[in-house]
Design an enzyme around this catalytic site. Structure first.
Site, mmCIF file in Angstrom:
data_model
loop_
_atom_site.group_PDB
_atom_site.id
_atom_site.type_symbol
_atom_site.label_atom_id
_atom_site.label_comp_id
_atom_site.label_asym_id
_atom_site.label_seq_id
_atom_site.Cartn_x
_atom_site.Cartn_y
_atom_site.Cartn_z
ATOM 1 N NE ARG A 1 18.191 -7.748 -40.826
ATOM 2 C CZ ARG A 1 18.551 -8.497 -40.030
ATOM 3 N NH1 ARG A 1 18.869 -8.088 -38.735
ATOM 4 N NH2 ARG A 1 18.653 -9.929 -40.312
ATOM 5 C CD GLU B 1 24.411 -3.142 -40.838
ATOM 6 O OE1 GLU B 1 24.550 -3.572 -39.481
ATOM 7 O OE2 GLU B 1 23.700 -4.252 -41.356
ATOM 8 C CG HIS C 1 25.186 -6.343 -37.985
ATOM 9 N ND1 HIS C 1 24.467 -6.136 -38.997
ATOM 10 C CD2 HIS C 1 24.506 -7.540 -37.472
ATOM 11 C CE1 HIS C 1 23.229 -6.914 -39.118
ATOM 12 N NE2 HIS C 1 23.344 -7.800 -37.996
#
Length: 328
Positions: A239, A267, A286
């Site tokens: 993360r 993000e 991602h």
């Protein structure tokens, strides 16, 4: 099979066909009584009218709404929640476990592509592939036969932060190779661990696999990054919140470190972030987790768990209430 327990799919319809293609749906349909074309993303969907009171199995995934106490009261026969994704934190309340409902997650199946991505990143980082690619693009040529003295994976030290499902799979993938692997995890009792400062200061490549919790927020900050040796590489597929982006950016701008980042904070990154153009920063959007045909592995995992549960066998990937505090 009239004795099949009633079940329903509760997840985003967007992902349903990839998670549960025909072969997986057939397996599930042989085990439970469910409408093979019914998938809902809210429990007040009119198509569920009259069904909740008899439901015994929920098959959930990304997009599942919260399973709270009033909903549990409406599903008194619920026996299991089988999640075709990773974390269940976002949709299951503690009372699910308190009422004896079995919970399983496909997090271990989702860990497979992340571990594979990480292994590839480690190998390419140790080989200097990212920096050499930029140099080749810039110079449009190279000296054939020149031996690059500072690259190679033989005897490299890889530091794994977090002996999680993914972290352990990465460790397993590295075992046959000529790496020295060290681990930091304050909760691990079955692997040899070192403290975080030692891992950071003695690893050529550091890969982050810890969960995102209040305790791990920005666990890799300015002080921790300063411990890493010149030329070391940081990989983050966990993360973005675990790493202080501003501090990392400063280190990358100096050229002292390199980074391979599948996740960031924020993000996505702001469009003006220098990380997009730095030669020592390799960014992906991602994608390390399950995508494309990898989603079918998650649905197959649920089908396997469903078969175990109905046979009275232990779940292979159970989630306990205690796991919520330490999991992602």
């Amino acid at each position: 099979m009239p004795d099949r327990p009633p079940a329903v799919f509760v997840l985003s319809a967007e992902h349903w066909p990839s998670l549960f293609p025909a072969a997986v749906l057939q397996r599930i349909g042989e085990l439970v009584a469910c409408d093979p074309v019914l998938v809902v993303d809210r429990f007040d969907d009119p198509r569920l009218d009259g069904r909740l009171a008899d439901l015994e199995i929920l098959i959930t995934g990304w997009g599942c709404p919260a399973v709270d106490v009033p909903l549990l009261d409406a599903m008194p026969k619920l026996r299991a929640v089988l999640h075709a994704a990773g974390s269940v934190k976002g949709h299951l309340c503690p009372e699910v476990w308190e009422r004896g409902v079995a919970v399983s997650s496909a997090a271990s199946a989702n860990a497979v592509p992340v571990a594979e991505y990480t292994l590839g990143a480690i190998l390419l980082a140790g080989k200097g592939a990212f920096g050499l690619r930029e140099r080749y693009r810039r110079e449009r040529g190279f000296e054939l036969g020149f031996i690059h003295p500072d690259v190679g994976n033989y005897g490299r030290t890889v530091g794994i932060i977090g002996a999680s499902r993914i972290g352990r799979q990465v460790i397993d993938l590295l075992r046959p190779l000529d790496f020295r692997v060290q681990v930091y995890d304050p909760y691990a009792e079955d692997v040899d661990v070192v403290d975080l400062a030692t891992l950071l200061s003695t690893s050529d490549i550091v890969s982050v696999h810890a969960p995102s919790t209040p305790e791990t927020y920005r666990m890799i900050g300015r002080e921790q990054l300063a411990l890493m040796p010149d030329g070391a590489t940081l990989i983050n597929t966990a993360r973005g919140q675990l790493v202080d982006t501003e501090a990392l950016t400063a280190e990358l701008l100096s050229g002292r470190l390199a980074a391979i980042l599948d996740v960031t904070d924020p993000e996505p990154l702001q469009p003006g972030s220098p990380l997009f153009s730095l030669p020592n920063a390799f960014l992906t959007p991602h994608v390390a987790g399950s995508h494309g045909n990898e989603l079918t592995r998650l649905g197959a995992c649920v089908a396997d768990e469903l078969q175990r549960f109905l046979a009275g066998d232990p779940l292979r990937f159970p989630v306990t209430l205690a796991d919520l505090d330490r999991g992602a």
